[in-house]
Design a protein around this motif. Structure first.
Motif, PDB file in Angstrom:
ATOM      1  N   ARG A 167      79.489  26.896  96.547  1.00 43.25           N
ATOM      2  CA  ARG A 167      80.176  25.942  95.671  1.00 43.25           C
ATOM      3  C   ARG A 167      79.235  25.538  94.540  1.00 43.25           C
ATOM      4  NH1 ARG A 167      82.033  24.168 100.539  1.00 43.25           N
ATOM      5  NH2 ARG A 167      80.909  22.196 100.674  1.00 43.25           N
ATOM      6  N   TYR A 168      77.944  25.523  94.842  1.00 46.42           N
ATOM      7  CA  TYR A 168      76.941  25.409  93.767  1.00 46.42           C
ATOM      8  C   TYR A 168      76.294  26.782  93.650  1.00 46.42           C
ATOM      9  CZ  TYR A 168      77.339  20.384  94.470  1.00 46.42           C
ATOM     10  OH  TYR A 168      77.814  19.108  94.575  1.00 46.42           O
ATOM     11  N   VAL A 190      77.799  26.199 100.879  1.00 46.40           N
ATOM     12  CA  VAL A 190      77.579  25.172  99.855  1.00 46.40           C
ATOM     13  C   VAL A 190      76.862  25.737  98.649  1.00 46.40           C
ATOM     14  CG1 VAL A 190      76.360  23.020  99.342  1.00 46.40           C
ATOM     15  CG2 VAL A 190      77.621  23.258 101.482  1.00 46.40           C
ATOM     16  N   GLU A 240      75.988  16.890  97.944  1.00 46.00           N
ATOM     17  CA  GLU A 240      77.195  17.508  97.370  1.00 46.00           C
ATOM     18  C   GLU A 240      77.764  16.677  96.220  1.00 46.00           C
ATOM     19  OE1 GLU A 240      79.787  19.709  99.822  1.00 46.00           O
ATOM     20  OE2 GLU A 240      78.397  19.793 101.526  1.00 46.00           O
ATOM     21  N   GLN A 241      76.855  16.242  95.385  1.00 45.48           N
ATOM     22  CA  GLN A 241      77.216  15.454  94.204  1.00 45.48           C
ATOM     23  C   GLN A 241      77.851  16.382  93.152  1.00 45.48           C
ATOM     24  OE1 GLN A 241      77.716  12.163  93.209  1.00 45.48           O
ATOM     25  NE2 GLN A 241      75.608  11.689  93.798  1.00 45.48           N
ATOM     26  N   SER A 242      78.966  15.978  92.569  1.00 48.44           N
ATOM     27  CA  SER A 242      79.617  16.874  91.605  1.00 48.44           C
ATOM     28  C   SER A 242      78.807  16.932  90.310  1.00 48.44           C
ATOM     29  CB  SER A 242      81.049  16.427  91.331  1.00 48.44           C
ATOM     30  OG  SER A 242      81.035  15.279  90.526  1.00 48.44           O
ATOM     31  N   ILE A 256      72.396  18.514  95.511  1.00 48.42           N
ATOM     32  CA  ILE A 256      73.205  19.525  96.197  1.00 48.42           C
ATOM     33  C   ILE A 256      73.401  19.136  97.661  1.00 48.42           C
ATOM     34  CG2 ILE A 256      73.216  21.930  97.003  1.00 48.42           C
ATOM     35  CD1 ILE A 256      71.952  22.694  94.313  1.00 48.42           C
TER      36      ILE A 256
END
Lengths: 580, 246
Positions: A59-60, A99, A142-144, A139
């Motif tokens: 996702r990152y 992730v 899970e900070q946008s 990360i």
């Protein structure tokens, strides 16, 4: 086409990549069916471009530049190694929780900003150990991305020394109204008169190219702007696209008027996707002002549209015929030339392909006349050149010089002292030592598309060679044997030398191999891929001499290391499981 | 030197050509051999193997893709070119998994024949040992990508002559691979037929027929009897298609 982007195959695949974080074969089949293309063509495209993946990325998704100036080893600490350790991740693999994934990528054009990477396609710059640690924390939480510190994403223009082009901003539509007041032929003559030569590096006479295209037979004609600057160390198009997009589109429109084109493309490298919004705004403004579209500036019959196409990570697409292949929705494999794009280009029609800087210079020439342009520079290289200066200097950035400026002058201006070598024109260009610093930037002496990399005295030049060799092996399109295989062999050979495992035989060997790759390859990538090695051998023989093993022969690989897999399988590490 | 009309000179020998012919076309019509692997008369030339690179008026060009031009001086048989051709052949060998002693194509293989022709006694460069998928899904034909040299002859044959478009090359650099144009990616789902040119034109052991083992004994095969430099002078897709259709 409100956003000036057609439903191009690359764009469609990009959307799928964004949505699914990879493009599995099933989706390729679907795309092929929807777009009426063979599955093999869609698969070939997905396989060719670095930014499309067949296995899910995280996702990152972090792509660290491996350029000598904006890469993970640009500073003293290997930041990729740090990242790997902090995230417990293996580069090239997605972490099992899905992730995050980390990989490296060729130069992303942030060389004036220190170590940089693309996070889900967006560049973040000025990375150091602190930032890497913070980034890993973000990360982990899970900070946008929109909540990451904004200044990490801030990209400056760093125009250090403006000249002919950068000092005199153009008035939107100014040169175009001037051109439309006369006929197209007269405008073309003024470009010829100016002596303008292509700024991409090859230096073909621009006016001549436009005239040839005008005269070539074809049902349609096209204008293509090559904004795929991928030569490691160059970033001047990034700054021009940011600050002078209007002049660029004006130059393209002038070209369209000159050659009789109704359609143009700007091919933007995928690494500069973040500039899209800005380019769309400028295009919208030009349409609203009657500078693009139908009946430009009220002239009935003169219509011109510009479409944006975004690449997906392939250096070779900077080669004009590969770029056209990519525009046509295919892998970027350079065509057989001749015929040249000027007669057989996009869809087989006459096409002008020019660099960003060339179109902007053309707009200046039409506005201010060719005399002023020719008054600057040298006889064979009129005008000015934008240099992207980076590496070991105090003020990296954009420097514009009249052609004929010496290398030493550039070094003085950017605060580079104790310089060991400069690489001009990127890895494909020339590696020059101190004794050559009096040489001059020009088509007749040291030619460059704009990349100017500075290496201080402490730098290990062999590691630079290794970096460049790796770059070419990664970017070779794979079409022809000498380049496909030869660049990989060069990478291995230079690695053997740099690791101190080579003898003088290997140096002879790498010289012969370099000669074959450069003389027998299909296109410019292969022709230039060994330049840096030959330059190193010629100008810095001592560096190589110092690391050679003093024996007649050493094997191509480390025999003991090759047994490692067997040792792991048998869970042995005792003395008998080693060669020595 | 007097320049004859429609004449090029290959290693000093005057050779006639007609408008539209390449250096390769002109050479082959005059029974002059220029080494080549990815070219086959009758198919659109590609220029990827680079074995046919010659020096024409001082420039290094692929003979198969470069137009013959009046008065052109071409060097073909020189020490430099032979050495380079040998090196390029060695590159093709180390890049794939070429298992001559156990390959059914041995003796009929152009890569092997080229090695013999150029006096190649060793592979010289370190082996890549690539992992490339094998495809045995077709009832009559198997595809061993390990032995593929990416010449694209099957791609062009299938697209231009058979009109089936079965093959393509995908992937970049050393990852380039032959792929099959079906929704499964498998050869078995294609309409490739043993009579197709694409099934017969492979110069190496990448596309092979199943259940055809050693029908012609080793020692009596094409390149056991003749040199590649002689065989190549009389090739054309029309004959190939006639010969091999079963």
């Amino acid at each position: 086409m409100a956003d000036f982007m057609a439903d191009h195959l690359l764009h469609r695949l990009y959307r799928l990549q964004e949505k699914h974080r990879h493009i599995p074969f099933q989706l390729m089949v679907e795309v092929a069916r929807e777009s009426g293309l063979p599955v093999s063509q869609v698969a070939a495209v997905v396989n060719f471009y670095s930014f499309f993946y067949q296995q899910p990325v995280g996702r990152y998704h972090l792509l660290f530049s491996n350029c000598t100036s904006c890469g993970y080893q640009a500073g003293e600490v290997n930041l990729l190694a740090l990242l790997r350790q902090q995230l417990s991740i293996v580069p090239g693999q997605t972490r099992t929780d899905g992730v995050v994934s980390v990989d490296e990528t060729s130069c992303i054009g942030m060389c004036d900003h220190g170590p940089s990477m693309l996070v889900n396609g967006a560049p973040i710059v000025n990375l150091d150990e602190d930032r890497i640690r913070q980034l890993c924390g973000l990360i982990a939480a899970e900070q946008s991305l929109d909540r990451w510190p904004a200044d990490w994403f801030r990209i400056n223009n760093h125009i250090r020394k403006p000249g002919l082009l950068l000092n005199a901003p153009l008035q939107s539509g100014g040169s175009l109204s001037k051109a439309l007041a006369g006929d197209a032929q007269r405008m073309l003559e003024s470009i010829v008169q100016s002596g303008l030569r292509g700024r991409g590096g090859a230096g073909f006479a621009t006016g001549k190219k436009w005239l040839f295209c005008r005269e070539a037979e074809g049902d349609a004609r096209y204008v293509v702007c090559n904004a795929d600057e991928g030569e490691p160390g160059t970033f001047k198009d990034r700054v021009l696209l940011q600050c002078h997009a209007d002049a660029l589109f004006e130059g393209m429109t002038l070209c369209a008027y000159g050659i009789g084109a109704k359609k143009g493309f700007l091919y933007l490298r995928g690494e500069y996707r973040y500039l899209l919004g800005h380019l769309q705004t400028v295009l919208r403004r030009r349409y609203d002002s009657g500078l693009l579209g139908a009946s430009i500036l009220g002239q009935a019959g003169f219509s011109f549209d510009i479409e944006l196409v975004v690449g997906a990570g392939a250096y070779i697409c900077g080669e004009e015929s590969a770029l056209i292949e990519s525009l046509e929705g295919k892998p970027g494999i350079p065509r057989i030339r001749p015929p040249f794009p000027v007669t057989h280009g996009y869809l087989g029609c006459p096409t002008v392909v020019n660099n960003v800087e060339t179109f902007i210079a053309a707009a200046h020439i039409v506005q201010d006349g060719s005399d002023g342009f020719g008054a600057v520079g040298t006889e064979k290289s009129p005008g000015s050149k934008l240099l992207s200066v980076s590496g070991d200097c105090r003020t990296p950035g954009i420097y514009e010089y009249p052609y004929g400026a010496s290398i030493q002058q550039v070094l003085d201006d950017c605060g580079a002292t104790q310089v060991q070598a400069v690489q001009i024109g990127g890895p494909a260009g020339s590696l020059l030592a101190k004794k050559d610093f009096n040489r001059r930037i020009s088509f007749e002496d040291v030619s460059t598309g704009g990349s100017f990399l500075i290496f201080g005295e402490y730098r290990d030049l062999l590691s630079i060679n290794r970096n460049f060799a790796r770059f070419f092996a990664h970017e070779s399109c794979g079409f022809c044997t000498p380049c496909r295989v030869g660049t990989r062999l060069l990478e291995n050979s230079i690695g053997k030398i740099a690791d101190g495992r080579a003898t003088w035989r290997d140096v002879d060997e790498i010289k012969q191999l370099s000669r074959i790759v450069s003389r027998y390859s299909h296109c410019g990538l292969g022709h230039t891929a060994a330049n840096h090695i030959l330059d190193s051998v010629r100008h810095f023989p001592g560096h190589i001499q110092n690391v050679l093993a003093q024996q007649a022969f050493t094997p191509a690989f480390d025999l003991d290391a090759a047994l490692e897999t067997a040792r792991q399988l048998t869970q042995r590490d005792d003395a008998d499981a080693h060669l020595e | 030197m007097t320049q004859l009309k429609d004449t090029i000179f290959i290693d000093g020998k005057a050779i006639g050509f007609t408008e539209g012919q390449t250096i390769m076309d002109a050479a082959l019509s005059a029974q002059v051999y220029i080494p080549h692997l990815c070219h086959y008369p009758g198919l659109t030339p590609s220029g990827n193997c680079r074995l046919c690179v010659v020096e024409a008026d001082g420039r290094m060009v692929a003979a198969c893709t470069t137009a013959a031009r009046e008065g052109q001086q071409v060097s073909n048989n020189t020490a430099e070119l032979s050495a380079a051709r040998k090196a390029i052949t060695q590159m093709l060998f180390v890049e794939g998994n070429h298992i001559c002693p156990s390959c059914e194509k041995s003796g009929n293989c152009k890569l092997q024949a080229m090695g013999y022709y150029l006096g190649m006694l060793e592979e010289h460069y370190p082996q890549f040992n690539p992992h490339r998928a094998l495809d045995a899904s077709h009832p009559d034909i198997f595809l061993d990508r390990g032995r593929c040299i990416l010449c694209g002859l099957c791609v062009r044959s299938s697209h231009d002559v058979d009109k089936k478009n079965v093959f393509a090359i995908a992937g970049r650099g050393a990852d380039a691979r032959l792929i099959v144009n079906t929704v499964s990616g498998k050869l078995g789902d294609s309409n490739l037929d043993v009579g197709d040119l694409a099934a017969n034109i492979c110069p190496v052991g990448a596309i092979m027929f199943k259940e055809h083992g050693y029908v012609t004994p080793i020692g009596e095969r094409i390149y056991d009897r003749q040199k590649i430099s002689d065989v190549a002078l009389n090739e054309h897709v029309l004959e190939q298609k006639g010969d091999k259709a079963r």
